[in-house]
Design a protein around this motif. Structure first.
Motif, PDB file in Angstrom:
ATOM      1  N   GLY A 196       0.813  -1.215   0.000  1.00 33.09           N
ATOM      2  CA  GLY A 196       0.000   0.000   0.000  1.00 33.09           C
ATOM      3  C   GLY A 196       0.846   1.264   0.000  1.00 33.09           C
ATOM      4  O   GLY A 196       1.997   1.272   0.426  1.00 33.09           O
ATOM      5  N   GLU A 197       0.224   2.321  -0.474  1.00 29.55           N
ATOM      6  CA  GLU A 197       0.909   3.595  -0.602  1.00 29.55           C
ATOM      7  C   GLU A 197       1.382   4.152   0.731  1.00 29.55           C
ATOM      8  O   GLU A 197       2.306   4.972   0.768  1.00 29.55           O
ATOM      9  N   GLU A 198       0.762   3.731   1.824  1.00 31.43           N
ATOM     10  CA  GLU A 198       1.192   4.256   3.116  1.00 31.43           C
ATOM     11  C   GLU A 198       2.642   3.891   3.418  1.00 31.43           C
ATOM     12  O   GLU A 198       3.271   4.465   4.291  1.00 31.43           O
ATOM     13  N   HIS A 199       3.168   2.930   2.648  1.00 37.03           N
ATOM     14  CA  HIS A 199       4.556   2.519   2.865  1.00 37.03           C
ATOM     15  C   HIS A 199       5.553   3.306   2.022  1.00 37.03           C
ATOM     16  O   HIS A 199       6.763   3.115   2.169  1.00 37.03           O
ATOM     17  N   LEU A 200       5.080   4.164   1.171  1.00 43.71           N
ATOM     18  CA  LEU A 200       6.005   4.897   0.304  1.00 43.71           C
ATOM     19  C   LEU A 200       7.087   5.651   1.091  1.00 43.71           C
ATOM     20  O   LEU A 200       8.255   5.610   0.719  1.00 43.71           O
ATOM     21  N   PRO A 201       6.736   6.329   2.173  1.00 45.05           N
ATOM     22  CA  PRO A 201       7.785   7.012   2.942  1.00 45.05           C
ATOM     23  C   PRO A 201       8.798   6.044   3.568  1.00 45.05           C
ATOM     24  O   PRO A 201       9.895   6.462   3.947  1.00 45.05           O
ATOM     25  N   ASN A 202       8.440   4.787   3.698  1.00 39.73           N
ATOM     26  CA  ASN A 202       9.393   3.807   4.249  1.00 39.73           C
ATOM     27  C   ASN A 202      10.405   3.359   3.210  1.00 39.73           C
ATOM     28  O   ASN A 202      11.492   2.896   3.554  1.00 39.73           O
ATOM     29  N   ALA A 203      10.012   3.469   1.959  1.00 42.23           N
ATOM     30  CA  ALA A 203      10.839   2.909   0.899  1.00 42.23           C
ATOM     31  C   ALA A 203      12.276   3.435   0.875  1.00 42.23           C
ATOM     32  O   ALA A 203      13.215   2.627   0.799  1.00 42.23           O
ATOM     33  N   PRO A 204      12.506   4.755   0.944  1.00 37.42           N
ATOM     34  CA  PRO A 204      13.893   5.216   0.910  1.00 37.42           C
ATOM     35  C   PRO A 204      14.702   4.691   2.097  1.00 37.42           C
ATOM     36  O   PRO A 204      15.877   4.329   1.947  1.00 37.42           O
ATOM     37  N   LYS A 205      14.069   4.618   3.257  1.00 37.85           N
ATOM     38  CA  LYS A 205      14.774   4.101   4.433  1.00 37.85           C
ATOM     39  C   LYS A 205      15.183   2.659   4.193  1.00 37.85           C
ATOM     40  O   LYS A 205      16.295   2.232   4.507  1.00 37.85           O
ATOM     41  N   GLN A 206      14.271   1.920   3.617  1.00 40.42           N
ATOM     42  CA  GLN A 206      14.549   0.503   3.411  1.00 40.42           C
ATOM     43  C   GLN A 206      15.584   0.285   2.313  1.00 40.42           C
ATOM     44  O   GLN A 206      16.381  -0.642   2.381  1.00 40.42           O
ATOM     45  N   MET A 207      15.587   1.194   1.332  1.00 41.69           N
ATOM     46  CA  MET A 207      16.621   1.085   0.296  1.00 41.69           C
ATOM     47  C   MET A 207      18.001   1.366   0.887  1.00 41.69           C
ATOM     48  O   MET A 207      18.991   0.715   0.553  1.00 41.69           O
ATOM     49  N   LEU A 208      18.052   2.360   1.770  1.00 39.21           N
ATOM     50  CA  LEU A 208      19.309   2.691   2.444  1.00 39.21           C
ATOM     51  C   LEU A 208      19.792   1.487   3.255  1.00 39.21           C
ATOM     52  O   LEU A 208      20.976   1.133   3.235  1.00 39.21           O
ATOM     53  N   LEU A 209      18.875   0.878   3.953  1.00 42.13           N
ATOM     54  CA  LEU A 209      19.187  -0.294   4.765  1.00 42.13           C
ATOM     55  C   LEU A 209      19.666  -1.443   3.873  1.00 42.13           C
ATOM     56  O   LEU A 209      20.624  -2.149   4.183  1.00 42.13           O
ATOM     57  N   TRP A 210      18.972  -1.614   2.772  1.00 36.24           N
ATOM     58  CA  TRP A 210      19.298  -2.708   1.845  1.00 36.24           C
ATOM     59  C   TRP A 210      20.739  -2.545   1.343  1.00 36.24           C
ATOM     60  O   TRP A 210      21.519  -3.503   1.342  1.00 36.24           O
ATOM     61  N   SER A 211      21.053  -1.330   0.926  1.00 36.11           N
ATOM     62  CA  SER A 211      22.409  -1.075   0.428  1.00 36.11           C
ATOM     63  C   SER A 211      23.439  -1.271   1.524  1.00 36.11           C
ATOM     64  O   SER A 211      24.516  -1.833   1.293  1.00 36.11           O
ATOM     65  N   ALA A 212      23.132  -0.829   2.718  1.00 33.42           N
ATOM     66  CA  ALA A 212      24.057  -0.980   3.841  1.00 33.42           C
ATOM     67  C   ALA A 212      24.301  -2.457   4.105  1.00 33.42           C
ATOM     68  O   ALA A 212      25.431  -2.891   4.347  1.00 33.42           O
ATOM     69  N   LEU A 213      23.244  -3.233   4.009  1.00 35.22           N
ATOM     70  CA  LEU A 213      23.350  -4.678   4.235  1.00 35.22           C
ATOM     71  C   LEU A 213      24.185  -5.323   3.124  1.00 35.22           C
ATOM     72  O   LEU A 213      24.983  -6.230   3.378  1.00 35.22           O
ATOM     73  N   ASN A 214      24.013  -4.865   1.923  1.00 33.96           N
ATOM     74  CA  ASN A 214      24.831  -5.362   0.826  1.00 33.96           C
ATOM     75  C   ASN A 214      26.300  -5.101   1.128  1.00 33.96           C
ATOM     76  O   ASN A 214      27.167  -5.951   0.914  1.00 33.96           O
ATOM     77  N   ASP A 215      26.552  -3.915   1.651  1.00 33.71           N
ATOM     78  CA  ASP A 215      27.912  -3.524   1.966  1.00 33.71           C
ATOM     79  C   ASP A 215      28.517  -4.396   3.071  1.00 33.71           C
ATOM     80  O   ASP A 215      29.566  -5.010   2.885  1.00 33.71           O
TER      81      ASP A 215
END
Length: 483
Positions: A196-215
RNA sequence: GGUCCCAUCGUCUAGUGGCCUAGGACAAUACCCUCUCAAGGUAUAGGCACGGGUUCGAAUCCCGUUGGGACUGCCA
């Protein structure tokens, strides 16, 4: 080429929200349109407050009802706790996280003075050690842009500087949604995050986390594509509320909505098939569905239209399918699913299956919900029909002519051949003799026998009811007029 | 307040620069059919939020305004 791997990740609640149902459905569409698509159900139960066994069962059975089959799961997020902890430790070791001992009040207090939204990063450089009152926060980059690749909305840009240092793990050690979700999505190799769209503001945070985890893991798991579905809203254009709006999928099932009708309607909220036909089968839905075509604006959940669809679906059923489908409402059986709080108005031994089979076709084309069937046929099984007083007063008690007609009908109905067409002709003749057209003449008979002025076709009903019971009711109705 | 999203009939939508005097569905209204109620049939009403651009041409592209919404939690 690996097919899409999607997941539906609801948090358990006491019922299955219709908005969740739509999210699950759209995820399922994406999985089912590829031969190697993969659909996972993951219950996000890290918050201990809302975690009950039966709630998980509720989600699973609602999905089963809707025909949304899984390729794996249901999994419980809480089972992955060790992985979540490992992720926080790795992140912490590489400086992505820091401890914070600020209370909620302190954070709020400082808000006014700071230009940074939310938490101001107060503890970022304090070098706090872990304690029972320190939460773990993510050190969001102070500059740069995070662009969410959203299949529905395009590239959505967020300034990193405007994303606050959000909490990743509680002081109790419990890892919160943002990280737990990302950790699991990485482990499950999720390719499309559809929610749902209510999660859109979470998306950038989760992308940052995802990249950090990749690192920190030295494991380059490709970022997923996102698709934030438009919200489902009520007539006030607000997000569907569990308090004020009818959002429990289970209650729709109880009322007698058919799963195929429900799925078809849900699919039309934010999306539409090609051409002018809206009532389409599941396979066509799967074949034509594209996330890219999903609309951007919120959709009102219109029960009226859902109901209309359901009536259409009911009418399209074969007689056998209809009988099978209404079973739970007219003849509930142990060991089989039964609608809650919807027992038939008659006692079990009063029900007559053969008789019901004969009237079923008359009912099938008149109801929009399976739950409406019992009320329409109850007069066949009850000893005395359930009278609608207003109808009775109007058509009999206050109408001497009607009473007279009933008297004559009792005589004539006793001597004619008991067939609907003969009953029809006889009633026409009866009416003519008293200066009444058929519309007027059938009313008192209908009310006397069925208890109401609306119902299934009268003469077929009388034929099925039988001569004896019909005559008894006509006499009783007459007596009732002077009672 | 801040960030982000959104904006075609009452509702869900089609429409991706000319096919649009904007199409369909639900709801509404009228009529037909009819033993009641439905179903079915026919018809009617109803919309590109506003203002600027761009273009030969805009519902469609750009900007702004207005309006709505989501998020802003040691919930998910």
């Amino acid at each position: 080429m690996v097919g899409p791997r999607v997941r539906f990740a609801p948090s358990p609640t006491g019922y299955f929200h219709v908005g969740s149902a739509r999210s699950a459905l759209f995820n399922w569409f994406v999985a089912r349109q590829s031969p190697d698509g993969f659909f996972i159900l993951r219950i996000e139960d890290t918050d201990a407050d809302r975690n009950r066994e039966e709630w998980v069962d509720g989600i699973v059975s609602a999905m089963t009802w809707l025909g949304l089959d899984l390729d794996a799961g249901p999994f419980r997020q809480s089972d992955n706790f060790p992985a979540h902890v490992a992720a926080t430790e790795a992140l912490l070791a590489h400086g992505y996280l820091y401890y914070c001992d600020c209370t909620g009040d302190q954070v709020t207090e400082r808000k006014g003075e700071n230009k940074t939204p939310g938490y101001d990063g107060f503890c970022r450089d304090r070098g706090l050690a872990r304690s029972e009152r320190t939460a773990l926060r993510f050190a969001t980059p102070r500059e740069g842009l995070t662009v969410v690749p959203d299949l529905i909305r395009g590239q959505v840009e967020f300034q990193n500087a405007l994303i606050d240092d959000f909490v990743v793990a509680k002081s109790s050690g419990v890892v919160l949604y943002a990280l737990a979700n990302v950790t699991d999505d990485r482990n499950d190799r999720i390719t499309h995050v559809i929610r749902g769209e209510e999660h859109l503001p979470n998306a950038p945070k989760q992308m940052l986390l995802w990249s950090a985890l990749n690192d920190v893991s030295k494991q380059e798991v490709p970022l997923p594509l996102y698709a934030h579905l438009p919200l489902l809203v009520n007539e006030q254009r607000k997000k569907l509320s569990k308090r004020k709006d009818p959002v429990a999928t289970e209650s729709y099932r109880d009322e007698g909505y058919l799963p195929e009708a429900f799925v078809n309607y849900l699919a039309l909220l934010g999306w539409s098939p090609r051409g002018d036909e809206e009532i389409v089968d599941r396979q066509l839905l799967i074949d034509q569905f594209r996330l890219e075509d999903v609309s951007h604006s919120p959709a009102f959940f219109d029960v009226k239209k859902l109901r209309s669809f359901n009536g259409e679906y009911i009418r399209r059923l074969s007689s056998e399918q209809f009988l099978e489908a209404v079973g739970p409402w007219v003849e509930p059986r142990d060991g089989q699913w039964q609608p809650t709080d919807r027992t038939p108005p008659w006692r079990e031994e009063q029900f007559n299956r053969d008789l019901f089979v004969r009237v079923a076709p008359l009912v099938q084309e008149r109801i929009a919900l399976l739950g409406e069937a019992p009320g329409m046929v109850s007069f066949f099984f009850l000893d005395t029909p359930d009278f609608v007083e207003g109808d009775f007063d109007k058509s009999l008690r206050n109408d001497p002519v009607a009473q007279a007609l009933l008297g004559v009908a009792i005589e004539r109905f006793g001597e004619i051949e008991w067939r609907s067409d003969v009953l029809h002709e006889t009633t026409v003749a009866l009416g003519e003799a008293m200066g009444l057209n058929l519309r007027k003449a059938q009313a008192p008979i209908r009310c006397a026998v069925t208890g109401a002025l609306i119902g299934p076709p009268l003469f077929e009903s009388l034929e099925i009811l039988g001569r004896d019971r019909t005559l008894t009711r006509l006499r009783e109705a007459l007596a009732r007029c002077s009672a």
